[in-house]
Design a protein around this motif. Structure first.
Motif, PDB file in Angstrom:
ATOM      1  N   GLU A  29      85.170  66.847 -86.173  1.00 55.80           N
ATOM      2  CA  GLU A  29      86.600  66.897 -86.916  1.00 55.80           C
ATOM      3  C   GLU A  29      86.850  68.121 -87.740  1.00 55.80           C
ATOM      4  OE1 GLU A  29      86.260  62.156 -86.748  1.00 55.80           O
ATOM      5  OE2 GLU A  29      85.346  63.282 -88.579  1.00 55.80           O
ATOM      6  N   CYS A  30      86.045  69.100 -87.777  1.00 59.41           N
ATOM      7  CA  CYS A  30      86.159  70.221 -88.862  1.00 59.41           C
ATOM      8  C   CYS A  30      86.700  71.479 -88.172  1.00 59.41           C
ATOM      9  CB  CYS A  30      85.049  70.421 -89.639  1.00 59.41           C
ATOM     10  SG  CYS A  30      84.502  69.118 -90.592  1.00 59.41           S
ATOM     11  N   ASP A  31      87.421  72.125 -88.776  1.00 62.46           N
ATOM     12  CA  ASP A  31      88.080  73.616 -88.231  1.00 62.46           C
ATOM     13  C   ASP A  31      87.205  74.658 -88.686  1.00 62.46           C
ATOM     14  OD1 ASP A  31      88.783  74.024 -90.826  1.00 62.46           O
ATOM     15  OD2 ASP A  31      90.808  73.431 -90.585  1.00 62.46           O
ATOM     16  N   ILE A  32      87.653  75.753 -88.259  1.00 63.83           N
ATOM     17  CA  ILE A  32      86.903  76.792 -88.671  1.00 63.83           C
ATOM     18  C   ILE A  32      86.462  77.208 -90.147  1.00 63.83           C
ATOM     19  CG2 ILE A  32      88.797  78.549 -88.855  1.00 63.83           C
ATOM     20  CD1 ILE A  32      86.983  80.456 -87.033  1.00 63.83           C
ATOM     21  N   GLN A  33      87.389  76.605 -90.899  1.00 61.35           N
ATOM     22  CA  GLN A  33      87.083  76.752 -92.353  1.00 61.35           C
ATOM     23  C   GLN A  33      86.100  75.726 -92.962  1.00 61.35           C
ATOM     24  OE1 GLN A  33      91.298  75.782 -93.032  1.00 61.35           O
ATOM     25  NE2 GLN A  33      91.778  77.813 -93.715  1.00 61.35           N
ATOM     26  N   GLY A  34      85.578  74.958 -91.958  1.00 63.41           N
ATOM     27  CA  GLY A  34      84.764  73.975 -92.371  1.00 63.41           C
ATOM     28  C   GLY A  34      85.110  72.712 -93.191  1.00 63.41           C
ATOM     29  N   ILE A  35      86.431  72.561 -93.033  1.00 59.54           N
ATOM     30  CA  ILE A  35      87.104  71.236 -93.447  1.00 59.54           C
ATOM     31  C   ILE A  35      87.520  70.477 -92.435  1.00 59.54           C
ATOM     32  CG2 ILE A  35      87.361  72.254 -95.820  1.00 59.54           C
ATOM     33  CD1 ILE A  35      90.368  72.725 -95.079  1.00 59.54           C
ATOM     34  N   VAL A  36      87.878  69.268 -92.767  1.00 58.66           N
ATOM     35  CA  VAL A  36      88.495  68.378 -91.738  1.00 58.66           C
ATOM     36  C   VAL A  36      89.693  68.643 -91.342  1.00 58.66           C
ATOM     37  CG1 VAL A  36      89.595  66.081 -91.359  1.00 58.66           C
ATOM     38  CG2 VAL A  36      87.328  66.116 -92.407  1.00 58.66           C
ATOM     39  N   ASN A  37      90.454  68.968 -90.074  1.00 61.56           N
ATOM     40  CA  ASN A  37      91.341  69.350 -89.548  1.00 61.56           C
ATOM     41  C   ASN A  37      92.439  68.267 -90.001  1.00 61.56           C
ATOM     42  OD1 ASN A  37      93.510  68.965 -87.213  1.00 61.56           O
ATOM     43  ND2 ASN A  37      92.988  70.944 -87.164  1.00 61.56           N
ATOM     44  N   ASN A  38      93.491  68.916 -90.394  1.00 62.01           N
ATOM     45  CA  ASN A  38      94.725  67.681 -90.956  1.00 62.01           C
ATOM     46  C   ASN A  38      94.958  66.574 -90.173  1.00 62.01           C
ATOM     47  OD1 ASN A  38      95.944  69.340 -89.120  1.00 62.01           O
ATOM     48  ND2 ASN A  38      97.759  69.852 -90.484  1.00 62.01           N
ATOM     49  N   ALA A  39      94.979  66.810 -88.795  1.00 59.44           N
ATOM     50  CA  ALA A  39      95.402  65.643 -87.879  1.00 59.44           C
ATOM     51  C   ALA A  39      94.205  64.573 -87.783  1.00 59.44           C
ATOM     52  CB  ALA A  39      95.444  66.322 -86.469  1.00 59.44           C
ATOM     53  N   ASN A  40      93.149  64.593 -88.181  1.00 60.72           N
ATOM     54  CA  ASN A  40      92.102  63.750 -88.055  1.00 60.72           C
ATOM     55  C   ASN A  40      92.464  62.864 -89.318  1.00 60.72           C
ATOM     56  OD1 ASN A  40      90.455  64.442 -85.849  1.00 60.72           O
ATOM     57  ND2 ASN A  40      90.075  66.581 -87.024  1.00 60.72           N
ATOM     58  N   TYR A  41      92.851  63.144 -90.377  1.00 59.30           N
ATOM     59  CA  TYR A  41      93.298  62.209 -91.375  1.00 59.30           C
ATOM     60  C   TYR A  41      94.324  61.012 -90.853  1.00 59.30           C
ATOM     61  CZ  TYR A  41      91.566  65.505 -94.756  1.00 59.30           C
ATOM     62  OH  TYR A  41      90.435  66.227 -95.410  1.00 59.30           O
ATOM     63  N   LEU A  42      94.934  61.372 -89.842  1.00 58.86           N
ATOM     64  CA  LEU A  42      96.019  60.491 -89.092  1.00 58.86           C
ATOM     65  C   LEU A  42      95.069  59.250 -88.256  1.00 58.86           C
ATOM     66  CD1 LEU A  42      98.744  62.676 -87.522  1.00 58.86           C
ATOM     67  CD2 LEU A  42      98.717  61.450 -89.989  1.00 58.86           C
ATOM     68  N   HIS A  43      93.936  60.030 -87.599  1.00 60.48           N
ATOM     69  CA  HIS A  43      93.015  58.990 -87.044  1.00 60.48           C
ATOM     70  C   HIS A  43      92.304  58.277 -87.844  1.00 60.48           C
ATOM     71  CE1 HIS A  43      93.458  61.096 -83.098  1.00 60.48           C
ATOM     72  NE2 HIS A  43      93.477  62.414 -83.768  1.00 60.48           N
ATOM     73  N   TYR A  44      91.906  58.498 -89.170  1.00 56.06           N
ATOM     74  CA  TYR A  44      91.227  57.903 -89.834  1.00 56.06           C
ATOM     75  C   TYR A  44      92.156  56.714 -90.419  1.00 56.06           C
ATOM     76  CZ  TYR A  44      88.303  62.187 -90.813  1.00 56.06           C
ATOM     77  OH  TYR A  44      87.366  62.841 -90.352  1.00 56.06           O
ATOM     78  N   MET A  45      93.376  57.064 -90.668  1.00 55.93           N
ATOM     79  CA  MET A  45      94.378  56.038 -91.246  1.00 55.93           C
ATOM     80  C   MET A  45      94.580  54.930 -90.066  1.00 55.93           C
ATOM     81  SD  MET A  45      97.246  57.881 -93.751  1.00 55.93           S
ATOM     82  CE  MET A  45      98.081  58.415 -92.320  1.00 55.93           C
ATOM     83  N   GLU A  46      94.771  55.441 -88.950  1.00 59.87           N
ATOM     84  CA  GLU A  46      94.876  54.442 -87.919  1.00 59.87           C
ATOM     85  C   GLU A  46      93.749  53.342 -87.639  1.00 59.87           C
ATOM     86  OE1 GLU A  46      96.971  54.552 -83.382  1.00 59.87           O
ATOM     87  OE2 GLU A  46      95.859  56.351 -84.048  1.00 59.87           O
TER      88      GLU A  46
END
Length: 136
Positions: free
Chosen positions: A16-33
């Motif tokens: 779920e993380c991007d090259i920067q080592g943080i969660v990719n912004n789109a994954n937050y939508l999955h968490y909420m859903e």
């Protein structure tokens, strides 16, 4: 923030993380859903069963605020509040990193219900949410 009526614990997975080592912004939508789906199940309803009956809750609008990045293996708590405004169910959803309680993400998600493809009021959702709803 309105009062929280439901929460669940989740963990960030490496993919779920991007090259920067943080969660990719789109994954937050999955968490909420996922949190909304679990909440719905806790009320005795199922999105899949409601869909089979021609009743679909769909996202009409979102407002997203990214606060503190989540990283790989972070454990977080997803909390939600709920109110109803006209035909809209408004979910206030916050994600907190478990280890330090930091607010990582805040979202407001507005859902409406389509009944056989037409905007309408769902008595089933109203009954399931009755004890949680704040009306405005």
């Amino acid at each position: 923030m309105s009062k929280y009526i439901y929460e669940t614990r989740m963990e960030v997975r490496d993919y779920e993380c991007d090259i920067q080592g943080i969660v990719n912004n789109a994954n937050y939508l999955h968490y909420m859903e996922h949190t909304r789906h679990l909440f719905l199940l806790s009320t005795g309803l199922s999105f899949a069963e409601m869909h089979r009956r021609g009743i679909d809750a769909v996202v009409a609008r979102m407002n997203l605020q990214y606060k503190t990045p989540l990283c790989c293996d972070d454990v977080f708590i997803s909390r939600l509040g709920l109110r109803k405004e006209g035909l809209r169910y408004v979910f206030s959803q916050d994600l907190f990193r478990e280890k330090d309680g930091k607010l990582c993400f805040r979202g407001i998600v507005e859902l409406v219900v389509l009944i056989n493809g037409r905007l309408g009021n769902s008595e089933e959702y109203d009954r399931a949410f009755a004890k949680y709803l704040e009306t405005e």
